[in-house]
Scaffold this active site. Sequence first.
Site, PDB file in Angstrom:
ATOM      1  N   CYS A  16      -2.135   9.996  -6.405  1.00  0.00           N
ATOM      2  CA  CYS A  16      -3.241   9.773  -5.464  1.00  0.00           C
ATOM      3  C   CYS A  16      -4.295  10.866  -5.628  1.00  0.00           C
ATOM      4  O   CYS A  16      -3.994  12.048  -5.468  1.00  0.00           O
ATOM      5  CB  CYS A  16      -2.777   9.754  -4.015  1.00  0.00           C
ATOM      6  N   LYS A  20       0.843  -1.194   0.000  1.00  0.00           N
ATOM      7  CA  LYS A  20       0.000   0.000   0.000  1.00  0.00           C
ATOM      8  C   LYS A  20       0.880   1.247   0.000  1.00  0.00           C
ATOM      9  O   LYS A  20       1.907   1.289   0.683  1.00  0.00           O
ATOM     10  CB  LYS A  20      -0.891  -0.005   1.247  1.00  0.00           C
TER      11      LYS A  20
END
Length: 310
Positions: free
Chosen positions: A129, A44
Amino acid sequence: IDLSVTWLGQTMPGCLYNASGVWCREEDELETVRASAAAAVISKSATLHAREGNPEPRYYRTALGSINSMGLPNRGFAYYLDYARRYDYGCGKPLFLSLSGMTLDDNLTMLRTLAAAGLPAIPEINLSCPNVPGKPQLGYDFVATTEALNAFDQAWPGRYGVKLPPYFDPAHFAAMAEILNRHPRLAYVTCINSIGNGLVVDVDSEAVAIKPKDGLGGLGGDYVLPTALANVREFYRLLPGKDIVGCGGVKSGREAFMHILAGARAVQVGTCLYHEGPAAFARIAAEMAELMRSKGYRRLDDFRGKLRTL
Ligand code: RRO
């Protein structure tokens, strides 16, 4: 049928692995991916310090895919570095560490710390992101991307990759490629992150599907396949000598085949992995092998990048 892939100076046993963000926040998830038919493991996206992420609900499944605004929930860089120190590199599955610092300085601190550790893990720096309120996607800011890549080159002595957002205009493919091509140790780019800031609407409740950002979130799954393929194919043409990792809309052997035909070296699975779990890797690999067999292909090199135009 041989699905192995040789790149980054090593050969991995297949071409499929998890997209960062899915099945990779906790060590037991990472180890489950490693023990599955996945050919590599990516963690992650890490920030320097651990984060809870955005308020729930922050992930929603639709008939065509997913929308998420997780907001970078993660255990913090030290947790993934510790995992990387203990990782069994001898298993033949490369370990990638996704890094998504809240600032350029945080990314540089993580890269320097990883370099000092002297591990074979490869950083994939997330330039895309879409879900931290008030933080634009770095990959859409060409000046900031230029500055970041120059600084990464100073902080990290080895090969690395970046995760790109989707682009939608040939001028942007060309501008980004020109920037990326100045960095010889940038060995690969992963195309694409989720399509940022979509909006899913529920007719029954007349409400948005997720809570953060008044419902805006990154799209994955069927919604994004053609956009992902366009980005893979365009960057495959524009970045000679670099590898492209395809990510977006892979749920069977057919989409994995499409990504490799468009030029991908390896293929990540996100939304489908979230919905199906790590058994997806063996299923998709078997479907791909069967499709290749029916076409008379024996290895990925037989068709990689050979997408025909009319
Ligand atoms: O955590 C997230 O909200 C997230 C990240 Br960092 C990303 O890169 N892509 C995405 O769809 N979600």
